[in-house]
Design a protein around this motif. Sequence first.
Motif, PDB file in Angstrom:
ATOM      1  N   ASP A 306     -15.659 -13.957  24.256  1.00 30.00           N
ATOM      2  CA  ASP A 306     -15.755 -14.116  22.809  1.00 30.00           C
ATOM      3  C   ASP A 306     -17.086 -13.589  22.281  1.00 30.00           C
ATOM      4  O   ASP A 306     -17.136 -12.934  21.226  1.00 30.00           O
ATOM      5  N   ARG A 307     -18.165 -13.864  23.010  1.00 28.05           N
ATOM      6  CA  ARG A 307     -19.465 -13.360  22.563  1.00 28.05           C
ATOM      7  C   ARG A 307     -19.511 -11.834  22.646  1.00 28.05           C
ATOM      8  O   ARG A 307     -20.049 -11.176  21.756  1.00 28.05           O
ATOM      9  N   HIS A 308     -18.951 -11.275  23.706  1.00 26.94           N
ATOM     10  CA  HIS A 308     -18.906  -9.815  23.798  1.00 26.94           C
ATOM     11  C   HIS A 308     -18.104  -9.221  22.648  1.00 26.94           C
ATOM     12  O   HIS A 308     -18.475  -8.182  22.080  1.00 26.94           O
ATOM     13  N   ALA A 309     -17.017  -9.877  22.296  1.00 28.47           N
ATOM     14  CA  ALA A 309     -16.194  -9.383  21.188  1.00 28.47           C
ATOM     15  C   ALA A 309     -16.966  -9.437  19.871  1.00 28.47           C
ATOM     16  O   ALA A 309     -16.886  -8.510  19.046  1.00 28.47           O
ATOM     17  N   THR A 310     -17.736 -10.488  19.674  1.00 28.91           N
ATOM     18  CA  THR A 310     -18.516 -10.606  18.446  1.00 28.91           C
ATOM     19  C   THR A 310     -19.614  -9.551  18.381  1.00 28.91           C
ATOM     20  O   THR A 310     -19.892  -8.990  17.312  1.00 28.91           O
ATOM     21  N   VAL A 311     -20.242  -9.241  19.521  1.00 33.16           N
ATOM     22  CA  VAL A 311     -21.247  -8.176  19.546  1.00 33.16           C
ATOM     23  C   VAL A 311     -20.609  -6.860  19.115  1.00 33.16           C
ATOM     24  O   VAL A 311     -21.204  -6.084  18.356  1.00 33.16           O
ATOM     25  N   ARG A 312     -19.393  -6.599  19.584  1.00 36.16           N
ATOM     26  CA  ARG A 312     -18.699  -5.366  19.185  1.00 36.16           C
ATOM     27  C   ARG A 312     -18.428  -5.357  17.684  1.00 36.16           C
ATOM     28  O   ARG A 312     -18.563  -4.328  17.018  1.00 36.16           O
ATOM     29  N   GLU A 313     -18.038  -6.504  17.144  1.00 38.55           N
ATOM     30  CA  GLU A 313     -17.750  -6.587  15.708  1.00 38.55           C
ATOM     31  C   GLU A 313     -19.005  -6.331  14.871  1.00 38.55           C
ATOM     32  O   GLU A 313     -18.965  -5.619  13.858  1.00 38.55           O
ATOM     33  N   ILE A 314     -20.114  -6.903  15.292  1.00 36.44           N
ATOM     34  CA  ILE A 314     -21.372  -6.696  14.566  1.00 36.44           C
ATOM     35  C   ILE A 314     -21.796  -5.234  14.649  1.00 36.44           C
ATOM     36  O   ILE A 314     -22.263  -4.643  13.671  1.00 36.44           O
ATOM     37  N   TYR A 315     -21.622  -4.638  15.825  1.00 35.78           N
ATOM     38  CA  TYR A 315     -21.919  -3.214  15.998  1.00 35.78           C
ATOM     39  C   TYR A 315     -21.066  -2.380  15.054  1.00 35.78           C
ATOM     40  O   TYR A 315     -21.570  -1.481  14.367  1.00 35.78           O
ATOM     41  N   ASP A 316     -19.779  -2.664  15.021  1.00 35.66           N
ATOM     42  CA  ASP A 316     -18.883  -1.884  14.166  1.00 35.66           C
ATOM     43  C   ASP A 316     -19.252  -2.017  12.693  1.00 35.66           C
ATOM     44  O   ASP A 316     -19.168  -1.045  11.927  1.00 35.66           O
ATOM     45  N   GLU A 317     -19.682  -3.187  12.281  1.00 39.28           N
ATOM     46  CA  GLU A 317     -19.982  -3.429  10.870  1.00 39.28           C
ATOM     47  C   GLU A 317     -21.320  -2.835  10.441  1.00 39.28           C
ATOM     48  O   GLU A 317     -21.431  -2.242   9.360  1.00 39.28           O
ATOM     49  N   HIS A 318     -22.329  -2.963  11.276  1.00 38.92           N
ATOM     50  CA  HIS A 318     -23.684  -2.633  10.845  1.00 38.92           C
ATOM     51  C   HIS A 318     -24.270  -1.365  11.465  1.00 38.92           C
ATOM     52  O   HIS A 318     -25.178  -0.760  10.887  1.00 38.92           O
ATOM     53  N   VAL A 319     -23.788  -0.983  12.639  1.00 38.05           N
ATOM     54  CA  VAL A 319     -24.528  -0.010  13.433  1.00 38.05           C
ATOM     55  C   VAL A 319     -23.774   1.289  13.694  1.00 38.05           C
ATOM     56  O   VAL A 319     -24.349   2.375  13.655  1.00 38.05           O
TER      57      VAL A 319
END
Length: 327
Positions: A306-319
């Motif tokens: 779940d944490r890995h998935a959230t890191v991917r989501e933050i990357y997709d949104e901001h980076v």
Amino acid sequence: MDERPLGTTGASVTEIGLGTWELGSDWGDVDEGKAREAIHAALDSGIDFLDTADVYGDGRSERLIREVLAERDEDPFVATKAGRRLDPHTAEGYNEANLRGFIHDSRERLDVDSLDLVQLHCPPTDVYYQPAVFDALADFRDEGLIDHYGVSVERVEEALKAIEYPGVETVQIIFNPFRQRPRERFFEAAAARNVGVIVRVPLASGLLTGTLSADTEFPENDHRNFNREGEAFDVGETFAGIPFERGLEAVDELESIVPEGQSMAQFALRWILDHDAVTTVIPGSSSPEHIRDNVAAAALPRLSADRHATVREIYDEHVREHVHQRW
């Protein structure tokens, strides 16, 4: 600390190493006494992989490593780099004579007969299409001047081209929660060829420590001041290429998923180490406390799916829009 095999070199190295760019130049003023303390702290913490380059402080970093090791019994694996001394820094300059001279100078500064590992230091892309460069490196190895050779790259495509040469045993590349493309395009190929992967800029020039803010002021001779737009070298080396303010927004979101008891830096390093293709991660610091904190990340449990998935989501949104296709 656990160790991982460094490709086909026959060496195994600690999961956390020490990058010494900060101890040489481009990070503000670091006095030599403090730099030596940092190297001592790394060795005291069990680190057995040190990464340097001939241009870090015009050889200062290599010399400091030599001086510290002369006082100790450890024999860590020391990787250095060559090529950035060229002026102008052109593909044509990567020839046998110039590289031989750089290797000779690094051997003298480190006081060794043979360098453990020499990496081409982020050369122009055309260099990866010049077999003569890699033939020269093979000759240096056969002559006993170097034990192994590899490359330090800016772009995933350069890494993929480099490992087509059978003598390339390691690739150093930027990889962190703000630079995720290597896991999509490079890690599988590296694993298939048993190439060692050395991760640099793991904390995105301090962004992923969670200690920077919009009010943070950097010294005039700190690349986080003078290279934000790539004025001096590839902008991807500074804050991993993401605009500073956007990076701060992404860090704010990441902090909400850092497990209790972990620092933001430890979370980022643990995220990197969760990728099995990675051999070692080389955060740089002049602070013994920070070095010990970084080393402790290797003992932390793997992050949840779940944490890995959230890191991917933050990357997709901001980076992603800022870095993904560029490097």
